[in-house]
Design a protein around this motif. Sequence first.
Motif, PDB file in Angstrom:
ATOM      1  N   MET A  33       0.845  -1.191   0.000  1.00 12.56           N
ATOM      2  CA  MET A  33       0.000   0.000   0.000  1.00 12.56           C
ATOM      3  C   MET A  33       0.880   1.241   0.000  1.00 12.56           C
ATOM      4  SD  MET A  33      -1.331   0.263   3.939  1.00 12.56           S
ATOM      5  CE  MET A  33      -0.165   0.514   5.278  1.00 12.56           C
ATOM      6  N   LEU A  34       0.285   2.347  -0.418  1.00 13.48           N
ATOM      7  CA  LEU A  34       0.988   3.620  -0.474  1.00 13.48           C
ATOM      8  C   LEU A  34      -0.014   4.728  -0.215  1.00 13.48           C
ATOM      9  CD1 LEU A  34       3.561   5.274  -1.168  1.00 13.48           C
ATOM     10  CD2 LEU A  34       2.766   5.273  -3.553  1.00 13.48           C
ATOM     11  N   GLN A  35       0.249   5.562   0.786  1.00 14.21           N
ATOM     12  CA  GLN A  35      -0.622   6.703   1.030  1.00 14.21           C
ATOM     13  C   GLN A  35      -0.223   7.829   0.086  1.00 14.21           C
ATOM     14  OE1 GLN A  35      -1.505   7.257   5.075  1.00 14.21           O
ATOM     15  NE2 GLN A  35      -2.868   9.005   4.757  1.00 14.21           N
ATOM     16  N   LEU A  36      -1.155   8.276  -0.738  1.00 15.52           N
ATOM     17  CA  LEU A  36      -0.878   9.267  -1.767  1.00 15.52           C
ATOM     18  C   LEU A  36      -1.075  10.678  -1.226  1.00 15.52           C
ATOM     19  CD1 LEU A  36      -2.674   7.528  -4.769  1.00 15.52           C
ATOM     20  CD2 LEU A  36      -0.284   7.327  -4.056  1.00 15.52           C
ATOM     21  N   ASN A  37      -0.415  11.626  -1.883  1.00 19.06           N
ATOM     22  CA  ASN A  37      -0.511  13.022  -1.445  1.00 19.06           C
ATOM     23  C   ASN A  37      -1.904  13.565  -1.690  1.00 19.06           C
ATOM     24  OD1 ASN A  37       2.201  13.134  -0.690  1.00 19.06           O
ATOM     25  ND2 ASN A  37       2.871  13.762  -2.731  1.00 19.06           N
ATOM     26  N   SER A  38      -2.515  14.080  -0.654  1.00 20.70           N
ATOM     27  CA  SER A  38      -3.806  14.759  -0.771  1.00 20.70           C
ATOM     28  C   SER A  38      -4.043  15.509   0.525  1.00 20.70           C
ATOM     29  CB  SER A  38      -4.944  13.767  -1.009  1.00 20.70           C
ATOM     30  OG  SER A  38      -6.197  14.439  -1.034  1.00 20.70           O
ATOM     31  N   TYR A  39      -4.235  16.821   0.424  1.00 24.27           N
ATOM     32  CA  TYR A  39      -4.513  17.603   1.624  1.00 24.27           C
ATOM     33  C   TYR A  39      -5.982  17.522   2.013  1.00 24.27           C
ATOM     34  CZ  TYR A  39       0.084  19.689   0.938  1.00 24.27           C
ATOM     35  OH  TYR A  39       1.427  19.883   0.785  1.00 24.27           O
ATOM     36  N   GLU A  40      -6.858  17.542   1.017  1.00 20.25           N
ATOM     37  CA  GLU A  40      -8.285  17.649   1.315  1.00 20.25           C
ATOM     38  C   GLU A  40      -8.874  16.328   1.784  1.00 20.25           C
ATOM     39  OE1 GLU A  40     -11.653  19.395   2.166  1.00 20.25           O
ATOM     40  OE2 GLU A  40      -9.873  20.456   1.504  1.00 20.25           O
ATOM     41  N   HIS A 287      -8.996  30.293  -1.672  1.00 19.11           N
ATOM     42  CA  HIS A 287      -7.883  29.510  -1.163  1.00 19.11           C
ATOM     43  C   HIS A 287      -7.517  29.931   0.261  1.00 19.11           C
ATOM     44  CE1 HIS A 287      -3.543  28.247  -0.902  1.00 19.11           C
ATOM     45  NE2 HIS A 287      -4.079  27.150  -1.384  1.00 19.11           N
ATOM     46  N   SER A 288      -7.538  31.227   0.549  1.00 20.21           N
ATOM     47  CA  SER A 288      -7.252  31.689   1.911  1.00 20.21           C
ATOM     48  C   SER A 288      -8.255  31.124   2.906  1.00 20.21           C
ATOM     49  CB  SER A 288      -7.279  33.221   1.964  1.00 20.21           C
ATOM     50  OG  SER A 288      -6.191  33.775   1.250  1.00 20.21           O
ATOM     51  N   ALA A 289      -9.517  31.116   2.525  1.00 16.50           N
ATOM     52  CA  ALA A 289     -10.548  30.576   3.425  1.00 16.50           C
ATOM     53  C   ALA A 289     -10.390  29.066   3.578  1.00 16.50           C
ATOM     54  CB  ALA A 289     -11.936  30.921   2.905  1.00 16.50           C
ATOM     55  N   TRP A 290     -10.012  28.387   2.497  1.00 12.20           N
ATOM     56  CA  TRP A 290      -9.802  26.940   2.572  1.00 12.20           C
ATOM     57  C   TRP A 290      -8.712  26.599   3.580  1.00 12.20           C
ATOM     58  CZ3 TRP A 290      -5.459  24.137   0.377  1.00 12.20           C
ATOM     59  CH2 TRP A 290      -5.611  22.743   0.460  1.00 12.20           C
ATOM     60  N   LEU A 291      -7.598  27.315   3.519  1.00  9.89           N
ATOM     61  CA  LEU A 291      -6.511  27.070   4.459  1.00  9.89           C
ATOM     62  C   LEU A 291      -6.951  27.344   5.889  1.00  9.89           C
ATOM     63  CD1 LEU A 291      -3.476  28.596   2.519  1.00  9.89           C
ATOM     64  CD2 LEU A 291      -3.886  26.180   2.990  1.00  9.89           C
ATOM     65  N   ALA A 292      -7.676  28.437   6.086  1.00 11.04           N
ATOM     66  CA  ALA A 292      -8.121  28.772   7.440  1.00 11.04           C
ATOM     67  C   ALA A 292      -9.090  27.729   7.983  1.00 11.04           C
ATOM     68  CB  ALA A 292      -8.768  30.153   7.438  1.00 11.04           C
ATOM     69  N   ARG A 293      -9.972  27.237   7.134  1.00 14.15           N
ATOM     70  CA  ARG A 293     -10.933  26.226   7.568  1.00 14.15           C
ATOM     71  C   ARG A 293     -10.243  24.915   7.962  1.00 14.15           C
ATOM     72  NH1 ARG A 293     -16.437  26.425   6.131  1.00 14.15           N
ATOM     73  NH2 ARG A 293     -17.092  28.327   5.067  1.00 14.15           N
ATOM     74  N   ARG A 294      -9.123  24.616   7.348  1.00  9.75           N
ATOM     75  CA  ARG A 294      -8.454  23.334   7.566  1.00  9.75           C
ATOM     76  C   ARG A 294      -7.328  23.415   8.598  1.00  9.75           C
ATOM     77  NH1 ARG A 294     -12.474  22.309   5.626  1.00  9.75           N
ATOM     78  NH2 ARG A 294     -12.916  21.452   3.547  1.00  9.75           N
ATOM     79  N   PHE A 300      -1.985  20.533   7.957  1.00  9.33           N
ATOM     80  CA  PHE A 300      -1.929  21.845   7.316  1.00  9.33           C
ATOM     81  C   PHE A 300      -0.854  22.757   7.893  1.00  9.33           C
ATOM     82  CE2 PHE A 300      -5.487  20.278   5.169  1.00  9.33           C
ATOM     83  CZ  PHE A 300      -5.772  21.121   4.105  1.00  9.33           C
ATOM     84  N   PRO A 301      -0.711  22.903   9.216  1.00  6.61           N
ATOM     85  CA  PRO A 301       0.393  23.727   9.722  1.00  6.61           C
ATOM     86  C   PRO A 301       1.766  23.224   9.276  1.00  6.61           C
ATOM     87  CG  PRO A 301      -1.204  23.342  11.459  1.00  6.61           C
ATOM     88  CD  PRO A 301      -1.594  22.445  10.310  1.00  6.61           C
ATOM     89  N   LEU A 302       1.909  21.900   9.092  1.00  5.44           N
ATOM     90  CA  LEU A 302       3.180  21.355   8.626  1.00  5.44           C
ATOM     91  C   LEU A 302       3.422  21.707   7.163  1.00  5.44           C
ATOM     92  CD1 LEU A 302       3.050  17.786  10.246  1.00  5.44           C
ATOM     93  CD2 LEU A 302       4.485  19.714  10.940  1.00  5.44           C
ATOM     94  N   ALA A 303       2.368  21.668   6.348  1.00  2.00           N
ATOM     95  CA  ALA A 303       2.517  21.902   4.907  1.00  2.00           C
ATOM     96  C   ALA A 303       2.537  23.379   4.547  1.00  2.00           C
ATOM     97  CB  ALA A 303       1.388  21.205   4.156  1.00  2.00           C
ATOM     98  N   PHE A 304       1.865  24.209   5.349  1.00  2.00           N
ATOM     99  CA  PHE A 304       1.739  25.638   5.024  1.00  2.00           C
ATOM    100  C   PHE A 304       2.142  26.489   6.233  1.00  2.00           C
ATOM    101  CE2 PHE A 304      -1.589  23.181   2.839  1.00  2.00           C
ATOM    102  CZ  PHE A 304      -1.260  23.427   1.510  1.00  2.00           C
ATOM    103  N   PRO A 305       3.373  26.395   6.692  1.00  3.16           N
ATOM    104  CA  PRO A 305       3.772  27.103   7.916  1.00  3.16           C
ATOM    105  C   PRO A 305       3.697  28.623   7.812  1.00  3.16           C
ATOM    106  CG  PRO A 305       5.704  26.215   6.788  1.00  3.16           C
ATOM    107  CD  PRO A 305       4.500  25.645   6.095  1.00  3.16           C
ATOM    108  N   TRP A 306       3.693  29.137   6.606  1.00  2.00           N
ATOM    109  CA  TRP A 306       3.652  30.583   6.392  1.00  2.00           C
ATOM    110  C   TRP A 306       2.246  31.155   6.469  1.00  2.00           C
ATOM    111  CZ3 TRP A 306       0.365  30.156   2.469  1.00  2.00           C
ATOM    112  CH2 TRP A 306       0.487  29.050   1.616  1.00  2.00           C
TER     113      TRP A 306
END
Length: 347
Positions: A33-40, A287-294, A300-306
């Motif tokens: 098995m392999l976990q694929l990249n997906s944030y959502e 996109h800004s709202a999507w990041l804030a919601r997640r 998410f903090p690991l992937a988008f630290p900025w």
Amino acid sequence: MKEQDINAAFGTLTPEFMLDALDAAGLHGDGRMLQLNSYENRVLQVHLEDGPKFGGVAVAKFYRPGRWSDAQILEEHAFAADLAEAEVPVAAPWMLGDSTLRHDGGQRFAVTGRQGGRGPELEDPKVLTWIGRLLGRLHNVGAQKPFEHRMRWASAEPGIVARDWLLANESIPLEIQAAWTSTVDQCLATIQQAFDAIPDLQTLRLHGDCHPGNILWTPDKGPHFVDLDDAVTGPAIQDLWMLLSGDALSIRQQLACVLEGYETVREFDRRELALIEPLRTLRMIHHSAWLARRWSDPAFPLAFPWFGTPNYWNDEVVKLKEQLDAMGTSPPAPQAPVDDDYVFWDA
């Protein structure tokens, strides 16, 4: 359950749980098995014991709770099935019992066969033309019937929803909030004016998120689409503009190639070119709202630290003001290729 609790719980969804859910659906993994990249969503690739029966490898997508209703997900699946029936290359979900959507332990998931490939070489004009033809075929299917439950991207409404959520949840630092709100409000008004300027704008079922990462290429079969998770109702240009990048001349050249292919199978309303920058601006706000919601999802903090810092929001104000200027300029006019070598004149 509150959104932050949903995100935190979904962030801990384990491969073991997903494998057990697949096993309960009759899809038995052979240990690979392999976990694929997906944030959502959470996506797992699994090699099956009875591989030949099911195509060898399954890709299971576990949907983030609270994002889409069952009706919206099933519309996505029905669209994929329509495309597959029309021989438009796309990964369509398998039937799992009496439905393509399965529920297990409070989680919902769907399964498709694996479709391999690599990213398309968008610097190659012939590749862009081929993708344009494929998008025209996708839109021919999309125009056959409407979505009833999916989102609409045919006005400023998605941006209004995003703005209101960000303000209601105090996501923007107080010292930047006034400047950001004022700029966003100007953008939303300009976006709505752009849509209103095309009163008979045709909308149809779209891929909705047709960036290069959602297109895979194989040398023998060319491009195919993956991930209809963001399928929406909107104008055709929504599926075209994300393929374009670079300076103004590059964009005109790329657009000419895409439209050359597209218009061999479907007419394109050139007035929609005026919606490219409004749609880009709408995506930025969304996109800004999507990041804030997640943000309560540990990934998410690991992937988008900025994200969420005062610098981030100040930069967004600057970028949105630049978009205001861009929305006030003429749309990029595609230049027709002169010959088979794709030489362009810069008019």
